[in-house]
Design a protein around this motif. Structure first.
Motif, PDB file in Angstrom:
ATOM      1  N   SER A   4       0.842  -1.187   0.000  1.00 28.80           N
ATOM      2  CA  SER A   4       0.000   0.000   0.000  1.00 28.80           C
ATOM      3  C   SER A   4       0.883   1.245   0.000  1.00 28.80           C
ATOM      4  O   SER A   4       1.957   1.274   0.592  1.00 28.80           O
ATOM      5  CB  SER A   4      -0.920   0.009   1.217  1.00 28.80           C
ATOM      6  N   VAL A   5       0.406   2.225  -0.681  1.00 26.99           N
ATOM      7  CA  VAL A   5       1.096   3.510  -0.731  1.00 26.99           C
ATOM      8  C   VAL A   5       0.670   4.300   0.497  1.00 26.99           C
ATOM      9  O   VAL A   5      -0.521   4.357   0.813  1.00 26.99           O
ATOM     10  CB  VAL A   5       0.719   4.259  -2.026  1.00 26.99           C
ATOM     11  N   PRO A   6       1.639   4.897   1.215  1.00 31.07           N
ATOM     12  CA  PRO A   6       1.258   5.673   2.393  1.00 31.07           C
ATOM     13  C   PRO A   6       0.324   6.821   2.023  1.00 31.07           C
ATOM     14  O   PRO A   6       0.451   7.411   0.958  1.00 31.07           O
ATOM     15  CB  PRO A   6       2.593   6.217   2.910  1.00 31.07           C
ATOM     16  N   SER A   7      -0.605   7.094   2.898  1.00 33.00           N
ATOM     17  CA  SER A   7      -1.534   8.196   2.653  1.00 33.00           C
ATOM     18  C   SER A   7      -0.809   9.530   2.805  1.00 33.00           C
ATOM     19  O   SER A   7       0.267   9.619   3.383  1.00 33.00           O
ATOM     20  CB  SER A   7      -2.703   8.122   3.635  1.00 33.00           C
ATOM     21  N   ILE A   8      -1.422  10.565   2.290  1.00 31.73           N
ATOM     22  CA  ILE A   8      -0.827  11.899   2.362  1.00 31.73           C
ATOM     23  C   ILE A   8      -0.566  12.316   3.810  1.00 31.73           C
ATOM     24  O   ILE A   8       0.523  12.804   4.113  1.00 31.73           O
ATOM     25  CB  ILE A   8      -1.712  12.938   1.625  1.00 31.73           C
ATOM     26  N   PRO A   9      -1.511  12.140   4.757  1.00 38.42           N
ATOM     27  CA  PRO A   9      -1.197  12.525   6.141  1.00 38.42           C
ATOM     28  C   PRO A   9       0.002  11.768   6.707  1.00 38.42           C
ATOM     29  O   PRO A   9       0.792  12.331   7.450  1.00 38.42           O
ATOM     30  CB  PRO A   9      -2.479  12.193   6.913  1.00 38.42           C
ATOM     31  N   THR A  10       0.168  10.493   6.328  1.00 43.37           N
ATOM     32  CA  THR A  10       1.319   9.723   6.803  1.00 43.37           C
ATOM     33  C   THR A  10       2.607  10.296   6.244  1.00 43.37           C
ATOM     34  O   THR A  10       3.603  10.429   6.944  1.00 43.37           O
ATOM     35  CB  THR A  10       1.175   8.238   6.400  1.00 43.37           C
ATOM     36  N   LYS A  11       2.608  10.664   4.967  1.00 44.43           N
ATOM     37  CA  LYS A  11       3.783  11.279   4.355  1.00 44.43           C
ATOM     38  C   LYS A  11       4.114  12.602   5.019  1.00 44.43           C
ATOM     39  O   LYS A  11       5.268  12.904   5.267  1.00 44.43           O
ATOM     40  CB  LYS A  11       3.555  11.487   2.856  1.00 44.43           C
ATOM     41  N   LYS A  12       3.085  13.414   5.287  1.00 41.20           N
ATOM     42  CA  LYS A  12       3.311  14.714   5.938  1.00 41.20           C
ATOM     43  C   LYS A  12       3.877  14.519   7.341  1.00 41.20           C
ATOM     44  O   LYS A  12       4.778  15.226   7.752  1.00 41.20           O
ATOM     45  CB  LYS A  12       2.008  15.517   6.000  1.00 41.20           C
ATOM     46  N   ARG A  13       3.334  13.543   8.072  1.00 39.54           N
ATOM     47  CA  ARG A  13       3.808  13.278   9.427  1.00 39.54           C
ATOM     48  C   ARG A  13       5.265  12.829   9.382  1.00 39.54           C
ATOM     49  O   ARG A  13       6.089  13.259  10.174  1.00 39.54           O
ATOM     50  CB  ARG A  13       2.935  12.229  10.102  1.00 39.54           C
ATOM     51  N   SER A  14       5.584  11.966   8.436  1.00 38.64           N
ATOM     52  CA  SER A  14       6.943  11.469   8.292  1.00 38.64           C
ATOM     53  C   SER A  14       7.901  12.602   7.924  1.00 38.64           C
ATOM     54  O   SER A  14       9.002  12.693   8.471  1.00 38.64           O
ATOM     55  CB  SER A  14       6.978  10.374   7.229  1.00 38.64           C
ATOM     56  N   LEU A  15       7.495  13.471   7.001  1.00 34.59           N
ATOM     57  CA  LEU A  15       8.331  14.612   6.623  1.00 34.59           C
ATOM     58  C   LEU A  15       8.544  15.529   7.818  1.00 34.59           C
ATOM     59  O   LEU A  15       9.658  15.999   8.062  1.00 34.59           O
ATOM     60  CB  LEU A  15       7.697  15.383   5.467  1.00 34.59           C
ATOM     61  N   THR A  16       7.487  15.746   8.583  1.00 30.26           N
ATOM     62  CA  THR A  16       7.606  16.592   9.779  1.00 30.26           C
ATOM     63  C   THR A  16       8.579  15.982  10.778  1.00 30.26           C
ATOM     64  O   THR A  16       9.453  16.675  11.298  1.00 30.26           O
ATOM     65  CB  THR A  16       6.223  16.782  10.438  1.00 30.26           C
ATOM     66  N   LEU A  17       8.458  14.688  11.029  1.00 29.98           N
ATOM     67  CA  LEU A  17       9.353  14.032  11.990  1.00 29.98           C
ATOM     68  C   LEU A  17      10.807  14.087  11.533  1.00 29.98           C
ATOM     69  O   LEU A  17      11.702  14.375  12.327  1.00 29.98           O
ATOM     70  CB  LEU A  17       8.912  12.593  12.230  1.00 29.98           C
ATOM     71  N   TRP A  18      11.048  13.804  10.258  1.00 26.17           N
ATOM     72  CA  TRP A  18      12.411  13.865   9.735  1.00 26.17           C
ATOM     73  C   TRP A  18      12.955  15.295   9.794  1.00 26.17           C
ATOM     74  O   TRP A  18      14.111  15.513  10.161  1.00 26.17           O
ATOM     75  CB  TRP A  18      12.459  13.337   8.301  1.00 26.17           C
ATOM     76  N   SER A  19      12.140  16.270   9.434  1.00 31.49           N
ATOM     77  CA  SER A  19      12.592  17.669   9.459  1.00 31.49           C
ATOM     78  C   SER A  19      12.923  18.120  10.881  1.00 31.49           C
ATOM     79  O   SER A  19      13.940  18.766  11.114  1.00 31.49           O
ATOM     80  CB  SER A  19      11.526  18.584   8.851  1.00 31.49           C
ATOM     81  N   VAL A  20      12.073  17.763  11.819  1.00 38.49           N
ATOM     82  CA  VAL A  20      12.316  18.121  13.228  1.00 38.49           C
ATOM     83  C   VAL A  20      13.574  17.409  13.738  1.00 38.49           C
ATOM     84  O   VAL A  20      14.421  18.024  14.395  1.00 38.49           O
ATOM     85  CB  VAL A  20      11.084  17.802  14.101  1.00 38.49           C
ATOM     86  N   GLY A  21      13.702  16.131  13.430  1.00 36.54           N
ATOM     87  CA  GLY A  21      14.888  15.385  13.853  1.00 36.54           C
ATOM     88  C   GLY A  21      16.173  15.973  13.279  1.00 36.54           C
ATOM     89  O   GLY A  21      17.164  16.156  13.994  1.00 36.54           O
ATOM     90  N   LEU A  22      16.148  16.288  11.989  1.00 35.55           N
ATOM     91  CA  LEU A  22      17.336  16.887  11.364  1.00 35.55           C
ATOM     92  C   LEU A  22      17.606  18.282  11.917  1.00 35.55           C
ATOM     93  O   LEU A  22      18.769  18.672  12.081  1.00 35.55           O
ATOM     94  CB  LEU A  22      17.172  16.922   9.840  1.00 35.55           C
TER      95      LEU A  22
END
Length: 121
Positions: A4-22
């Protein structure tokens, strides 16, 4: 077996987590260099990088903004690469803003967000 392709909210959450972590990683390195190793851009890079840039200070937020723009430009053709570039660009941008306005300003009394290197007298 279905993929399954991740949903848009999942992608946004993942981008947010990676951006905050970096952001936190970049800021930790920046603070280590500034306070742990007593390095200051105006003092330690003015005679080298300052000459290359004709006296303009290159903050890591500038590089982050370029990465963000580049990621948006490449998004349709290279979405995976662009996603990582976007996360790193956001991390660099927010790290620099945090460093100058939430760390340096309260600690040293100035945000030291100079656009050019100070001229020596």
């Amino acid at each position: 077996m279905s993929t399954s392709v991740p949903s848009i909210p999942t992608k946004k959450r993942s981008l947010t987590l990676w951006s905050v972590g970096l952001t936190f990683i970049f800021e930790a390195v920046t603070c280590l260099l500034r306070f742990g190793m007593q390095m200051e851009s105006t003092r330690n890079t003015a005679s080298t990088i300052g000459h290359i840039t004709c006296g303009l200070r290159i903050h890591h937020s500038y590089i982050g903004v370029l990465m963000i723009v580049f990621a948006c430009w490449l998004w349709q053709k290279f979405p995976g690469f662009s996603w990582g570039l976007l996360a790193a660009g956001l991390g660099l941008f927010f790290s620099d803003m945090i460093h100058h306005f939430l760390v340096l300003w309260p600690i040293v009394g100035s945000p030291q967000f100079d656009l050019v290197y100070p001229t020596s007298s």
